[in-house]
Design a protein around this motif. Structure first.
Motif, mmCIF file in Angstrom:
data_model
loop_
_atom_site.group_PDB
_atom_site.id
_atom_site.type_symbol
_atom_site.label_atom_id
_atom_site.label_comp_id
_atom_site.label_asym_id
_atom_site.label_seq_id
_atom_site.Cartn_x
_atom_site.Cartn_y
_atom_site.Cartn_z
ATOM 1 N N GLU A 96 17.247 -11.002 2.923
ATOM 2 C CA GLU A 96 16.155 -11.979 2.982
ATOM 3 C C GLU A 96 14.961 -11.522 2.155
ATOM 4 O OE1 GLU A 96 16.626 -14.750 6.894
ATOM 5 O OE2 GLU A 96 14.854 -13.479 6.709
ATOM 6 N N LEU A 122 14.346 -12.144 11.272
ATOM 7 C CA LEU A 122 14.917 -12.918 10.181
ATOM 8 C C LEU A 122 14.216 -14.268 10.104
ATOM 9 C CD1 LEU A 122 18.627 -12.051 10.948
ATOM 10 C CD2 LEU A 122 17.304 -11.226 8.990
ATOM 11 N N ARG A 123 13.885 -14.687 8.909
ATOM 12 C CA ARG A 123 13.138 -15.932 8.742
ATOM 13 C C ARG A 123 14.029 -17.156 8.617
ATOM 14 N NH1 ARG A 123 10.357 -14.839 3.475
ATOM 15 N NH2 ARG A 123 12.081 -13.369 3.235
ATOM 16 N N THR A 132 17.843 -16.870 8.652
ATOM 17 C CA THR A 132 19.242 -16.613 8.994
ATOM 18 C C THR A 132 19.510 -16.900 10.464
ATOM 19 O OG1 THR A 132 19.295 -14.851 7.318
ATOM 20 C CG2 THR A 132 21.088 -14.906 8.937
ATOM 21 N N SER A 133 20.413 -17.829 10.732
ATOM 22 C CA SER A 133 20.799 -18.123 12.113
ATOM 23 C C SER A 133 21.692 -17.004 12.646
ATOM 24 C CB SER A 133 21.509 -19.473 12.193
ATOM 25 O OG SER A 133 22.585 -19.526 11.274
ATOM 26 N N VAL A 134 21.648 -16.817 13.956
ATOM 27 C CA VAL A 134 22.334 -15.691 14.594
ATOM 28 C C VAL A 134 23.205 -16.183 15.745
ATOM 29 C CG1 VAL A 134 22.031 -13.539 15.904
ATOM 30 C CG2 VAL A 134 20.489 -14.068 13.980
ATOM 31 N N HIS A 174 14.791 -12.181 17.310
ATOM 32 C CA HIS A 174 14.895 -11.551 15.990
ATOM 33 C C HIS A 174 15.263 -12.543 14.897
ATOM 34 C CE1 HIS A 174 14.272 -7.351 17.178
ATOM 35 N NE2 HIS A 174 14.869 -7.689 18.305
ATOM 36 N N THR A 175 15.167 -13.821 15.198
ATOM 37 C CA THR A 175 15.366 -14.831 14.164
ATOM 38 C C THR A 175 14.459 -16.016 14.437
ATOM 39 O OG1 THR A 175 16.952 -16.291 13.053
ATOM 40 C CG2 THR A 175 17.316 -15.877 15.408
ATOM 41 N N ARG A 176 13.973 -16.610 13.376
ATOM 42 C CA ARG A 176 13.206 -17.853 13.487
ATOM 43 C C ARG A 176 14.116 -19.064 13.278
ATOM 44 N NH1 ARG A 176 8.079 -15.848 9.792
ATOM 45 N NH2 ARG A 176 7.339 -14.225 11.242
ATOM 46 N N PHE A 231 19.705 -19.788 17.244
ATOM 47 C CA PHE A 231 20.344 -18.682 17.960
ATOM 48 C C PHE A 231 21.316 -19.245 18.986
ATOM 49 C CE2 PHE A 231 20.586 -15.966 21.741
ATOM 50 C CZ PHE A 231 21.112 -14.810 21.166
#
Length: 261
Positions: A113, A192-193, A195-197, A219-221, A224
């Motif tokens: 990223e 993470l801006r 990236t889906s998790v 940890h991700t925007r 999730f």
């Protein structure tokens, strides 16, 4: 036979190369694991998904190379090795990591990223969120204590660890990787801006409670999702492979396919 890339550090193994995959999935193994960990998953996902199985230094065909003793060094080198697989004209590249490999994959995603090459998706398996800390010291145990840990988690058959020669082949990598993951500290603001998790975990995993795994959401925007495999432990992948293949495939189908590369 696996096909190796031409990258100088030879991180990537392609056990089932595909001429026209819709997606690629870089897979990172658990502590003590190697690229071969994902041989079966690679076969199951091919040819639509081409698995790039990451080979850590110090094991198998890289056994003469020194170990990497910290997670960030692993991520730095893996990220460099994956650069040739990312870009506007490349197939979408997702990341998958189990246990220690989940943290390495997360660190690789952060680096991607930062360079503007966003992973298509991040699958984190059998690992609590990076910001969730436990004071674990398995790395400091003697060899018998390390073997007890491995047997408890179920990642290696006990008869293999009963063979002294095999123990001496396996334990150095395990101890090194436990050192790397147990001394890892999540950088402040590591989020993470884009990236889906998806987080995957066995309901009875002693290394990752459901609460600890749910904390990956912070940890991700991006999106999730958490998937719990009931009746399974740390190495749920061994007996829930069908479900994992289905989950990964369905998640990747929501992504656009890039132009051929």
């Amino acid at each position: 036979m696996a096909e190796m890339t031409t990258t100088a550090d030879a991180w990537v193994r392609r056990f089932h190369p595909s001429r026209g995959p819709r997606w690629r999935l870089a897979c990172f193994a658990h502590a003590g694991g190697a690229a071969s960990t994902y041989h079966r998953l690679s076969a199951r996902l091919a040819p639509a998904v081409e698995v790039l199985s990451m080979q850590y230094p110090g094991r198998h065909d890289r056994r003469t190379e020194p170990f990497l003793t910290d997670v960030r060094s692993m991520a730095d080198q893996a990220h460099r090795a994956l650069r040739s697989w990312t870009g506007p004209q490349k197939r979408p590249l997702a990341l998958f990591g189990h246990s220690m490999g989940a943290t390495v994959a997360f660190e690789v995603a952060l680096r991607m990223e930062a360079e503007g090459m966003f992973p298509a998706h991040l699958f984190v398996s059998g690992r609590r969120a990076p910001s969730t800390y436990r004071d674990e010291r398995v790395r400091l145990r003697d060899d018998d204590g390390l073997v007890d840990e491995i047997i408890e988690l179920g990642g290696t058959r006990p008869e293999i660890l009963a063979d002294e020669a095999l123990r001496q082949m396996i334990l150095p990598a395990v101890r090194n990787d436990y050192t790397a993951i147990e001394t890892y500290r999540c950088p402040p603001g590591a989020v993470l801006r884009h990236t889906s998790v998806t987080a995957l975990v066995g309901a009875g995993d002693p290394k990752a409670t459901l609460h600890e795994v749910s904390t990956w959401a912070g940890h991700t925007r991006a999106a999730f999702e958490m998937r719990v495999f009931e009746g399974s432990g740390h190495f749920y992948l061994d007996d829930r492979e069908d479900e994992v293949v289905d989950l990964v495939t369905k998640a990747l189908r929501t992504l656009p396919a890039a132009s051929p590369s």
